[in-house]
Scaffold this motif. Structure first.
Motif, PDB file in Angstrom:
ATOM      1  N   GLU A  92     -21.440  74.304  14.123  1.00 51.25           N
ATOM      2  CA  GLU A  92     -21.235  72.847  13.942  1.00 51.25           C
ATOM      3  C   GLU A  92     -20.630  72.121  15.062  1.00 51.25           C
ATOM      4  N   GLU A  93     -19.618  72.891  15.674  1.00 48.28           N
ATOM      5  CA  GLU A  93     -18.827  72.127  16.704  1.00 48.28           C
ATOM      6  C   GLU A  93     -19.764  71.874  18.020  1.00 48.28           C
TER       7      GLU A  93
ATOM      8  N   GLU B 153     -21.946  68.861  17.379  1.00 48.44           N
ATOM      9  CA  GLU B 153     -21.617  67.705  17.503  1.00 48.44           C
ATOM     10  C   GLU B 153     -21.039  67.394  19.033  1.00 48.44           C
ATOM     11  N   GLU B 154     -20.876  68.446  19.909  1.00 49.75           N
ATOM     12  CA  GLU B 154     -20.687  68.038  21.221  1.00 49.75           C
ATOM     13  C   GLU B 154     -21.819  67.439  21.935  1.00 49.75           C
TER      14      GLU B 154
ATOM     15  N   ARG C  97     -25.087  56.989  13.488  1.00 45.78           N
ATOM     16  CA  ARG C  97     -25.007  58.294  12.870  1.00 45.78           C
ATOM     17  C   ARG C  97     -25.806  58.550  11.520  1.00 45.78           C
TER      18      ARG C  97
ATOM     19  N   ILE D 279     -27.254  65.867  12.418  1.00 51.46           N
ATOM     20  CA  ILE D 279     -26.561  66.983  13.332  1.00 51.46           C
ATOM     21  C   ILE D 279     -25.721  68.245  12.655  1.00 51.46           C
TER      22      ILE D 279
END
Length: 331
Positions: free
Chosen positions: A231-232, A235-236, A279, A284
């Motif tokens: 997930e990180e 997001e990046e 968003r 995402i």
């Protein structure tokens, strides 16, 4: 669930149109191997950030490099053109690549007023003519113009055995009605304006008229997706798309910025609010997270096909996103 691709051939900052178009060809071949259903290319004009300006030419190139995946336009901007010429362009593509071509039609003016007038060679064509143009295009494709039509004796060549099915891209009930009345497929642009999608899909289903293209309603939803192993990471990766969408909304330079460039910049609260609102146009996350959300949206829209658009800076990360999604759905 069927997954397809919409590609605008976005240009990353520091890159060039040639690279963006080559990336489109690479992605088409990869997504065919992964099991995606169709690959559509966009039409945009007078922009330095999107390389896909002529879907007909790009379709021919992609179809020649692939074997199974359907290839189409997302979409030809019909208000600027002659329905007869569009019909001949796509019948030509159908003759070369039988039963693999989709004719996606959009109502967009194609850019600023000056850009539109350049496209029409100075002829001030009314956007209100779009429903009539759709009917004419359908008539030229299927040789079904009414007897009182002024161009009834003008036939679209080549006289192919099969005809590419028409799809209408829309953002509201108006687009849904246009698609339903001509018996075309309907693609709702969640990636542009998600608010009116449910009503548009219901309107299309209720008012659909069977045609030689489709005997029952056929629907898809186009949506931004960024998928990564964690997930990180997702997001990046997505922040380059966030900044790109912010720039598009301002009408400024729309090359896709790098993650490093985005992180160096500070944002006003109103910009952060726009990013947060944007968003709602995208999904995402990890493969499991993205799959769950698309399945939820599939129920919401009553559709079993999503067209995926991923406009992030790093091309290899983009390819990986499509690969993870295909694996998640077992394509």
């Amino acid at each position: 669930m069927k997954l397809s691709v919409l590609d605008q051939s976005p240009i990353s900052r520091g890159s060039d149109p040639e690279t963006a178009l080559n990336n489109t060809l690479k992605l088409a071949k990869v997504t065919e191997e992964l099991g995606y259903t169709r690959y559509w290319v966009a039409e945009h004009h007078n922009t330095n950030g999107l390389a896909s300006v002529s879907p007909e030419i790009l379709i021919a190139r992609i179809a020649s490099l692939t074997e199974r995946i359907r290839v189409g336009s997302g979409g030809v901007l019909l208000p600027q053109y002659s329905p007869y010429k569009v019909a001949e362009n796509f019948k030509m593509l159908e003759a070369m690549f039988p039963e693999r071509i989709d004719l996606g039609i959009g109502r967009s003016p194609g850019g600023s007023q000056d850009t539109r007038m350049a496209l029409t060679d100075g002829v001030n064509k009314s956007m209100k003519e779009f429903p009539r143009q759709l009917q004419d295009l359908h008539g030229f494709l299927h040789n079904t113009l009414p007897k009182d039509h002024p161009y009834r004796l003008v036939k679209a060549a080549p006289r192919t055995k099969t005809v590419p099915p028409m799809w209408v891209l829309g953002l509201s009930e108006r687009g849904a009605v246009n698609a339903a009345e001509v018996g075309a497929g309907f693609v709702f642009g969640h990636f542009i304006s998600p608010d009116k999608g449910k009503n548009a899909m219901e309107t299309y289903r209720e008012q659909f008229q069977p045609s030689p293209d489709f005997n029952q309603p056929v629907k898809a939803v186009c949506i931004f997706v960024v998928c990564a192993d964690t997930e990180e990471e997702a997001e990046e990766l997505a922040i380059s798309q966030d900044k790109w969408l912010l720039n598009v909304g301002k009408g400024s330079d729309i090359k896709v910025p790098s993650i490093e460039e985005v992180k160096k910049r500070s944002y006003r609260q109103e910009e952060l609010d726009i990013i947060r609102k944007n968003r709602s146009r995208t999904v995402i996350g990890t493969p499991d997270q993205v799959k769950a959300e698309l399945e939820r949206l599939g129920e919401y829209y009553q559709t079993d096909e999503f067209m995926i658009i991923t406009n992030i800076y790093d091309f290899e990360a983009k390819v990986h996103s499509y690969r993870l999604l295909a694996e998640a759905f077992g394509l």
